[in-house]
Motif scaffolding. Structure first.
Motif, PDB file in Angstrom:
ATOM      1  N   VAL A  93      -2.587   6.287   1.292  1.00 54.29           N
ATOM      2  CA  VAL A  93      -2.154   7.095   2.064  1.00 54.29           C
ATOM      3  C   VAL A  93      -0.952   8.061   1.317  1.00 54.29           C
ATOM      4  O   VAL A  93      -1.030   9.172   1.717  1.00 54.29           O
ATOM      5  CB  VAL A  93      -1.517   6.359   3.340  1.00 54.29           C
ATOM      6  CG1 VAL A  93      -0.631   7.276   4.093  1.00 54.29           C
ATOM      7  CG2 VAL A  93      -2.466   5.858   4.229  1.00 54.29           C
ATOM      8  N   ARG A  94      -0.244   7.442   0.416  1.00 60.24           N
ATOM      9  CA  ARG A  94       0.797   8.099  -0.328  1.00 60.24           C
ATOM     10  C   ARG A  94       0.128   8.910  -1.186  1.00 60.24           C
ATOM     11  O   ARG A  94       0.802   9.837  -1.455  1.00 60.24           O
ATOM     12  CB  ARG A  94       1.795   6.931  -0.935  1.00 60.24           C
ATOM     13  CG  ARG A  94       2.415   6.026  -0.003  1.00 60.24           C
ATOM     14  CD  ARG A  94       3.465   6.695   0.649  1.00 60.24           C
ATOM     15  NE  ARG A  94       4.756   6.827   0.150  1.00 60.24           N
ATOM     16  CZ  ARG A  94       5.931   7.154   0.770  1.00 60.24           C
ATOM     17  NH1 ARG A  94       5.744   7.548   2.118  1.00 60.24           N
ATOM     18  NH2 ARG A  94       6.962   7.321   0.002  1.00 60.24           N
ATOM     19  N   LYS A  95      -0.967   8.686  -1.820  1.00 60.48           N
ATOM     20  CA  LYS A  95      -1.512   9.791  -2.607  1.00 60.48           C
ATOM     21  C   LYS A  95      -2.055  10.942  -1.713  1.00 60.48           C
ATOM     22  O   LYS A  95      -1.690  12.092  -2.201  1.00 60.48           O
ATOM     23  CB  LYS A  95      -2.787   9.012  -3.312  1.00 60.48           C
ATOM     24  CG  LYS A  95      -2.609   7.869  -4.083  1.00 60.48           C
ATOM     25  CD  LYS A  95      -1.704   8.197  -5.330  1.00 60.48           C
ATOM     26  CE  LYS A  95      -1.849   7.131  -6.377  1.00 60.48           C
ATOM     27  NZ  LYS A  95      -1.351   5.764  -5.646  1.00 60.48           N
ATOM     28  N   LEU A  96      -2.365  10.701  -0.602  1.00 56.51           N
ATOM     29  CA  LEU A  96      -2.770  11.846   0.292  1.00 56.51           C
ATOM     30  C   LEU A  96      -1.589  12.751   0.726  1.00 56.51           C
ATOM     31  O   LEU A  96      -1.493  13.867   0.539  1.00 56.51           O
ATOM     32  CB  LEU A  96      -3.574  11.586   1.314  1.00 56.51           C
ATOM     33  CG  LEU A  96      -4.069  12.618   2.388  1.00 56.51           C
ATOM     34  CD1 LEU A  96      -5.087  13.542   1.544  1.00 56.51           C
ATOM     35  CD2 LEU A  96      -4.540  11.909   3.663  1.00 56.51           C
ATOM     36  N   GLU A  97      -0.308  11.925   1.077  1.00 51.90           N
ATOM     37  CA  GLU A  97       0.968  12.529   1.502  1.00 51.90           C
ATOM     38  C   GLU A  97       1.302  13.325   0.106  1.00 51.90           C
ATOM     39  O   GLU A  97       2.085  14.432   0.472  1.00 51.90           O
ATOM     40  CB  GLU A  97       2.003  11.419   1.966  1.00 51.90           C
ATOM     41  CG  GLU A  97       1.393  10.929   3.261  1.00 51.90           C
ATOM     42  CD  GLU A  97       2.206   9.921   3.580  1.00 51.90           C
ATOM     43  OE1 GLU A  97       2.136   9.188   4.813  1.00 51.90           O
ATOM     44  OE2 GLU A  97       2.946   9.058   2.811  1.00 51.90           O
TER      45      GLU A  97
END
Length: 516
Positions: free
Chosen positions: A189-193
């Motif tokens: 998720v953090r990569k997308l954010e």
């Protein structure tokens, strides 16, 4: 040792699998501190002490949500507001953003307190026929928003390619962002954010550069923000400013995004902690979006307010008008506008794909692989968008007419997201101690009624000029009656859950326990 000095772990995995909802348990970010065992044993409702590290780990969903406040439809509303009304509607932009923040915080509250998102809860709350109508309306709203976003990206690609790439080809290129989304999501998720953080930063830099080139008057901006002004000449733009802020699909999206963090919804202190951090994060995110919207509005207010071009500016020709007004400079302002518009379009189409997965999966209880859900969601929007691009490719006037119809489509859908949200967050049986109180409930319903009335005005104005002939008037009138009746039915769910129903529910639960 203070909480902010405690070691934290990001991305650790829970050993026990949670029920499948918006995110699998293996995908959720777990925020862990040294004294968490002590905090988890205290279920008094007190949140653990504030920690900057935890705020950082909770940061992300609010910025993804804020993209809907910066999509190409909003940018077009900003530039037209500035060109036609000057600085006079900045106050309304600020207060409309505040109203949008209230709605999004309620959406986050619902997701955190229940562990489920709005579409899932609507599936459980309403009978099958009403659920299917709500799903259909949500999909329509999403498709309408996606068409605007994809067309905006395609226009930006055409600008940056000096007209070499036609509109339909830009639509196809934009459609491929779905695969970027899938690729990044597989890595966390953090990569997308992080991708969205880059795109928001790109928008901020581009429009700040334009702001610096235009040099709007600071005193005029301050007066526009603090002194309310409204006239018959600017009422249409005022309605558009409010209508652009609250996007139906975004209400569904935010209630799902907050579940990307592992939160024990049975622990009141943990829920309150998450709500506190999400409130701070969402407020900061929408403050950033407000500044970016102000940049765009004031650039066009400075350059085109009071000119003969004011009423003819739209996304399609805005770059050329900016180039004519401010010239080339170190880097042509046409391309600066194109970069900002492309960042807005690309980011909003990815969030549209994300929202579509939650809406479809929640309402229909689908359990499909993510790439299948993304492909279905993307196809629902891309196919009609390509048709639109082929039909309207060479006509600026046609694109403006299309945008008006899409804005109307968004306005029609707003009650079908707001009313279920307010009914659900007011429900004690669902929210427990985190249901909204009488004061917040009154404010929320007032804001919802205000938004619905304002958009109702837009609908009346639009259809009074577009609808002609007895047959068409009869059909529109029939749909209007059904539309109003359904809204009344949705609102009545707030009233019909009476003390008798609570007694019945308690009795049913008691009987179940005795049987077990």
């Amino acid at each position: 040792m203070s909480t902010q000095d405690e070691p934290l772990l990001l991305g650790s995995r829970e050993e026990e699998e949670a029920p499948e909802t918006a995110y699998d348990s293996s995908e959720k970010i777990v925020v862990v501190g040294v004294d968490d065992a002590v905090a988890d044993s205290d279920n008094s409702g007190r949140a653990p002490p504030f920690s900057w590290r935890k705020l950082w780990l909770f940061t992300g969903p609010g910025f993804l949500m804020s993209i809907a406040f910066l999509d190409p439809g909003n940018l077009e509303g900003d530039l037209q507001s500035g060109a036609i009304a000057g600085y006079s509607l900045l106050w309304l932009l600020m207060w409309a953003t505040a109203m949008g923040l209230l709605v999004q915080l309620l959406s986050a509250r619902l997701g955190v307190a229940t562990g489920r998102h709005l579409a899932e809860l609507c599936r459980e709350e309403y009978p099958t026929w009403a659920r299917l109508v709500l799903w259909f309306m949500a999909e329509l709203a999403l498709i309408g928003a996606d068409i605007q976003e994809v067309i905006g990206s395609a226009i930006a690609i055409r600008i940056l390619s000096n007209g070499f790439v036609p509109l339909w080809a830009g639509v196809v290129i934009t459609a491929l962002d779905c695969f970027i989304f899938l690729f990044l999501e597989n890595y966390g998720v953090r990569k997308l954010e992080a991708l969205f953080a880059v795109l928001i930063a790109l928008m901020a830099l581009s429009f700040a550069w334009m702001f610096g080139e235009a040099k709007p008057d600071g005193l005029d901006i301050l007066l526009g923000l603090l002194v309310p002004k409204l006239s018959s000449r600017t009422i249409q733009q005022a309605v558009a400013v409010v209508g652009c802020i609250i996007m139906p699909h975004n209400v569904f999206l935010h209630s799902a995004l907050v579940q990307s963090r592992q939160i024990d919804s049975s622990n009141k202190g943990r829920v309150q902690e998450a709500l506190n951090y999400y409130t701070i994060e969402s407020t900061v995110a929408l403050a950033v979006s407000l500044v970016i919207n102000i940049f765009v509005t004031t650039v066009f207010a400075k350059g085109f307010y009071g000119t003969e071009l004011a009423n003819s500016i739209g996304l399609e020709n805005a770059g050329q008008y900016l180039q004519q007004k401010y010239g080339g400079g170190f880097f042509p302002i046409l391309y600066i506008w194109g970069i900002g518009l492309l960042a807005a379009g690309q980011s909003s189409t990815i969030t549209g794909t994300y929202a579509g997965q939650f809406i479809m999966g929640g309402f229909l209880n689908l359990r499909l692989k993510k790439w299948v859900r993304a492909l279905i969601t993307r196809s629902c929007a891309i196919i009609p968008t390509i048709i639109v691009a082929l039909v309207f490719d060479t006509s600026e006037d046609s694109l403006d007419v299309l945008n008006e119809w899409l804005n109307v489509l968004q306005s029609v859908q707003i009650p079908f997201a707001l009313i279920p949200l307010l009914c659900l967050v007011s429900k004690e049986q669902l929210m427990g101690t985190f249901r909204i109180g009488i004061v917040l409930k009154s404010i929320s319903w007032f804001v919802a009624a205000l938004v619905i009335v304002i958009n109702g005005y837009l609908l009346v104005e639009f259809f009074s000029s577009e609808v002609n002939g007895p047959v068409v008037v009869t059909i529109v009138s029939a749909f209007t009656v059904m539309y109003v009746v359904f809204i009344i039915y949705l609102a009545s769910r707030m009233i019909t859950f009476s003390p008798w129903q609570r007694f019945s529910q308690t009795k049913a639960n008691t009987n179940t326990e005795l049987t077990n």
